[in-house]
Scaffold this motif. Sequence first.
Motif, PDB file in Angstrom:
ATOM      1  N   ALA A   1       0.739  -1.053  -0.064  1.00 26.63           N
ATOM      2  CA  ALA A   1       0.117   0.015  -0.115  1.00 26.63           C
ATOM      3  C   ALA A   1       1.084   1.310   0.115  1.00 26.63           C
ATOM      4  CB  ALA A   1      -1.027   0.066   1.186  1.00 26.63           C
ATOM      5  N   ALA A   2       1.955   1.032   0.764  1.00 30.37           N
ATOM      6  CA  ALA A   2       2.785   2.340   0.791  1.00 30.37           C
ATOM      7  C   ALA A   2       3.519   2.530  -0.635  1.00 30.37           C
ATOM      8  CB  ALA A   2       3.866   2.071   2.177  1.00 30.37           C
ATOM      9  N   LEU A   3       3.910   1.529  -1.201  1.00 33.50           N
ATOM     10  CA  LEU A   3       4.592   1.447  -2.634  1.00 33.50           C
ATOM     11  C   LEU A   3       3.662   2.243  -3.552  1.00 33.50           C
ATOM     12  CD1 LEU A   3       7.115   1.181  -4.083  1.00 33.50           C
ATOM     13  CD2 LEU A   3       6.270  -1.090  -4.575  1.00 33.50           C
ATOM     14  N   GLU A   4       2.408   1.758  -3.593  1.00 31.18           N
ATOM     15  CA  GLU A   4       1.396   2.163  -4.470  1.00 31.18           C
ATOM     16  C   GLU A   4       0.824   3.758  -4.228  1.00 31.18           C
ATOM     17  OE1 GLU A   4      -2.198  -0.280  -4.260  1.00 31.18           O
ATOM     18  OE2 GLU A   4      -1.147  -1.959  -4.623  1.00 31.18           O
ATOM     19  N   SER A   5       1.053   4.248  -2.870  1.00 28.04           N
ATOM     20  CA  SER A   5       0.625   5.448  -2.597  1.00 28.04           C
ATOM     21  C   SER A   5       1.834   6.481  -3.030  1.00 28.04           C
ATOM     22  CB  SER A   5       0.408   5.633  -1.313  1.00 28.04           C
ATOM     23  OG  SER A   5      -0.620   5.015  -0.755  1.00 28.04           O
ATOM     24  N   TYR A   6       3.126   5.897  -2.684  1.00 29.66           N
ATOM     25  CA  TYR A   6       4.233   6.609  -2.980  1.00 29.66           C
ATOM     26  C   TYR A   6       4.544   7.014  -4.643  1.00 29.66           C
ATOM     27  CZ  TYR A   6       6.172   5.500   1.564  1.00 29.66           C
ATOM     28  OH  TYR A   6       6.352   5.377   3.054  1.00 29.66           O
ATOM     29  N   ARG A   7       4.082   5.949  -5.368  1.00 25.49           N
ATOM     30  CA  ARG A   7       4.185   6.156  -6.794  1.00 25.49           C
ATOM     31  C   ARG A   7       3.081   6.767  -7.492  1.00 25.49           C
ATOM     32  NH1 ARG A   7       4.510  -0.639  -8.190  1.00 25.49           N
ATOM     33  NH2 ARG A   7       6.715  -0.492  -8.051  1.00 25.49           N
ATOM     34  N   GLU A   8       1.988   7.001  -6.598  1.00 28.54           N
ATOM     35  CA  GLU A   8       0.639   7.868  -6.970  1.00 28.54           C
ATOM     36  C   GLU A   8       1.124   9.391  -6.570  1.00 28.54           C
ATOM     37  OE1 GLU A   8      -2.947   6.482  -5.696  1.00 28.54           O
ATOM     38  OE2 GLU A   8      -2.830   4.678  -7.061  1.00 28.54           O
ATOM     39  N   ARG A   9       1.632   9.411  -5.435  1.00 17.79           N
ATOM     40  CA  ARG A   9       1.622  10.965  -4.766  1.00 17.79           C
ATOM     41  C   ARG A   9       3.049  11.286  -4.401  1.00 17.79           C
ATOM     42  NH1 ARG A   9      -2.723   8.612  -1.028  1.00 17.79           N
ATOM     43  NH2 ARG A   9      -4.829   9.391  -1.891  1.00 17.79           N
ATOM     44  N   GLY A  10       3.971  10.489  -4.363  1.00 18.72           N
ATOM     45  CA  GLY A  10       5.200  11.036  -3.924  1.00 18.72           C
ATOM     46  C   GLY A  10       5.284  10.531  -2.332  1.00 18.72           C
ATOM     47  N   ILE A  11       6.449  10.528  -1.746  1.00 10.58           N
ATOM     48  CA  ILE A  11       6.652  10.078  -0.302  1.00 10.58           C
ATOM     49  C   ILE A  11       6.235  11.270   0.603  1.00 10.58           C
ATOM     50  CG2 ILE A  11       8.290   9.660   1.433  1.00 10.58           C
ATOM     51  CD1 ILE A  11       9.860   8.183  -0.658  1.00 10.58           C
ATOM     52  N   GLY A  12       6.627  12.453   0.127  1.00 12.98           N
ATOM     53  CA  GLY A  12       6.077  13.504   0.757  1.00 12.98           C
ATOM     54  C   GLY A  12       4.580  14.054   1.059  1.00 12.98           C
ATOM     55  N   SER A  13       3.786  13.349   0.125  1.00 15.01           N
ATOM     56  CA  SER A  13       2.284  13.793  -0.032  1.00 15.01           C
ATOM     57  C   SER A  13       1.789  12.578   0.500  1.00 15.01           C
ATOM     58  CB  SER A  13       2.096  14.090  -1.443  1.00 15.01           C
ATOM     59  OG  SER A  13       2.666  15.295  -1.787  1.00 15.01           O
ATOM     60  N   THR A  14       2.169  11.543   0.800  1.00  7.73           N
ATOM     61  CA  THR A  14       1.511  10.230   1.562  1.00  7.73           C
ATOM     62  C   THR A  14       1.527  10.263   2.924  1.00  7.73           C
ATOM     63  OG1 THR A  14       2.220   9.153  -0.534  1.00  7.73           O
ATOM     64  CG2 THR A  14       1.769   7.767   1.380  1.00  7.73           C
ATOM     65  N   SER A  15       0.450  10.362   3.321  1.00  7.56           N
ATOM     66  CA  SER A  15       0.144  10.454   4.802  1.00  7.56           C
ATOM     67  C   SER A  15       0.017   8.842   5.163  1.00  7.56           C
ATOM     68  CB  SER A  15      -1.141  11.084   5.127  1.00  7.56           C
ATOM     69  OG  SER A  15      -2.425  10.191   4.593  1.00  7.56           O
ATOM     70  N   LEU A  16       0.208   8.772   6.550  1.00  6.36           N
ATOM     71  CA  LEU A  16       0.243   7.672   7.388  1.00  6.36           C
ATOM     72  C   LEU A  16      -1.054   6.897   7.224  1.00  6.36           C
ATOM     73  CD1 LEU A  16       1.862   5.673   9.104  1.00  6.36           C
ATOM     74  CD2 LEU A  16       0.740   6.743  10.956  1.00  6.36           C
ATOM     75  N   GLN A  17      -2.339   7.799   7.241  1.00  8.67           N
ATOM     76  CA  GLN A  17      -3.620   7.471   7.363  1.00  8.67           C
ATOM     77  C   GLN A  17      -3.989   6.933   5.814  1.00  8.67           C
ATOM     78  OE1 GLN A  17      -2.570  10.484   8.599  1.00  8.67           O
ATOM     79  NE2 GLN A  17      -2.823   9.824  10.817  1.00  8.67           N
ATOM     80  N   ALA A  18      -3.624   7.355   4.788  1.00  7.02           N
ATOM     81  CA  ALA A  18      -3.530   6.951   3.515  1.00  7.02           C
ATOM     82  C   ALA A  18      -3.215   5.700   3.126  1.00  7.02           C
ATOM     83  CB  ALA A  18      -3.095   8.049   2.412  1.00  7.02           C
ATOM     84  N   VAL A  19      -1.990   5.451   3.765  1.00  9.40           N
ATOM     85  CA  VAL A  19      -1.594   3.960   3.474  1.00  9.40           C
ATOM     86  C   VAL A  19      -2.427   3.057   4.419  1.00  9.40           C
ATOM     87  CG1 VAL A  19       0.563   2.547   4.033  1.00  9.40           C
ATOM     88  CG2 VAL A  19       0.661   4.816   3.183  1.00  9.40           C
ATOM     89  N   ALA A  20      -2.627   3.661   5.507  1.00 12.22           N
ATOM     90  CA  ALA A  20      -3.545   2.759   6.502  1.00 12.22           C
ATOM     91  C   ALA A  20      -4.847   2.149   5.582  1.00 12.22           C
ATOM     92  CB  ALA A  20      -3.730   3.231   7.821  1.00 12.22           C
ATOM     93  N   ARG A  21      -5.782   3.120   5.036  1.00 19.39           N
ATOM     94  CA  ARG A  21      -6.763   3.013   4.499  1.00 19.39           C
ATOM     95  C   ARG A  21      -6.387   2.086   3.324  1.00 19.39           C
ATOM     96  NH1 ARG A  21      -7.646   8.772   5.283  1.00 19.39           N
ATOM     97  NH2 ARG A  21      -6.732   9.098   3.439  1.00 19.39           N
ATOM     98  N   ARG A  22      -5.376   2.222   2.527  1.00 16.03           N
ATOM     99  CA  ARG A  22      -5.265   1.332   1.401  1.00 16.03           C
ATOM    100  C   ARG A  22      -4.884   0.093   1.994  1.00 16.03           C
ATOM    101  NH1 ARG A  22      -2.899   2.489  -4.303  1.00 16.03           N
ATOM    102  NH2 ARG A  22      -3.688   4.733  -3.727  1.00 16.03           N
ATOM    103  N   ALA A  23      -4.099   0.032   3.061  1.00 11.95           N
ATOM    104  CA  ALA A  23      -3.837  -1.387   3.396  1.00 11.95           C
ATOM    105  C   ALA A  23      -5.051  -2.327   4.247  1.00 11.95           C
ATOM    106  CB  ALA A  23      -2.459  -1.334   4.310  1.00 11.95           C
ATOM    107  N   HIS A  24      -6.063  -1.471   4.626  1.00 11.18           N
ATOM    108  CA  HIS A  24      -7.299  -1.877   5.328  1.00 11.18           C
ATOM    109  C   HIS A  24      -6.560  -2.346   6.659  1.00 11.18           C
ATOM    110  CE1 HIS A  24      -9.597  -1.958   1.507  1.00 11.18           C
ATOM    111  NE2 HIS A  24      -8.713  -2.489   0.956  1.00 11.18           N
ATOM    112  N   VAL A  25      -5.835  -1.348   7.153  1.00  9.37           N
ATOM    113  CA  VAL A  25      -5.674  -1.512   8.642  1.00  9.37           C
ATOM    114  C   VAL A  25      -5.704  -0.150   9.218  1.00  9.37           C
ATOM    115  CG1 VAL A  25      -3.732  -3.429   8.077  1.00  9.37           C
ATOM    116  CG2 VAL A  25      -2.980  -1.059   8.173  1.00  9.37           C
TER     117      VAL A  25
END
Length: 64
Positions: free
Chosen positions: A18-42
Motif C-alpha cells: 500500500a505504501a509503495l502504491e501511494s508513493y508512486r501515485e503521490r510521492g513520499i512527501g505527499s503520502t500520509s500514514l492514514q492514506a497508507v492505512a486506508r489502502r492496506a485496510h489496517v
Amino acid sequence: MDVRAEQAARTRERILDAALESYRERGIGSTSLQAVARRAHVSAATILNHFGSSSSTSRLAIWI
C-alpha cells in the motif's frame, strides 16, 4: 512459522504494498500514514506497531 507470525508477515506485506502504491501515485512527501492505512485496510496504529513510532511514512520507504 506459527499462525500469528504468518498473519503478521501478511499484514506487513499489505502495508508495504500500500505504501509503495501511494508513493508512486503521490510521492513520499505527499503520502500520509492514514492514506497508507486506508489502502492496506489496517489502522494507523497497526502501521506504527509494525514499523515504529514515527508518524512519518518516510520510515516505510526504508523497508521498501
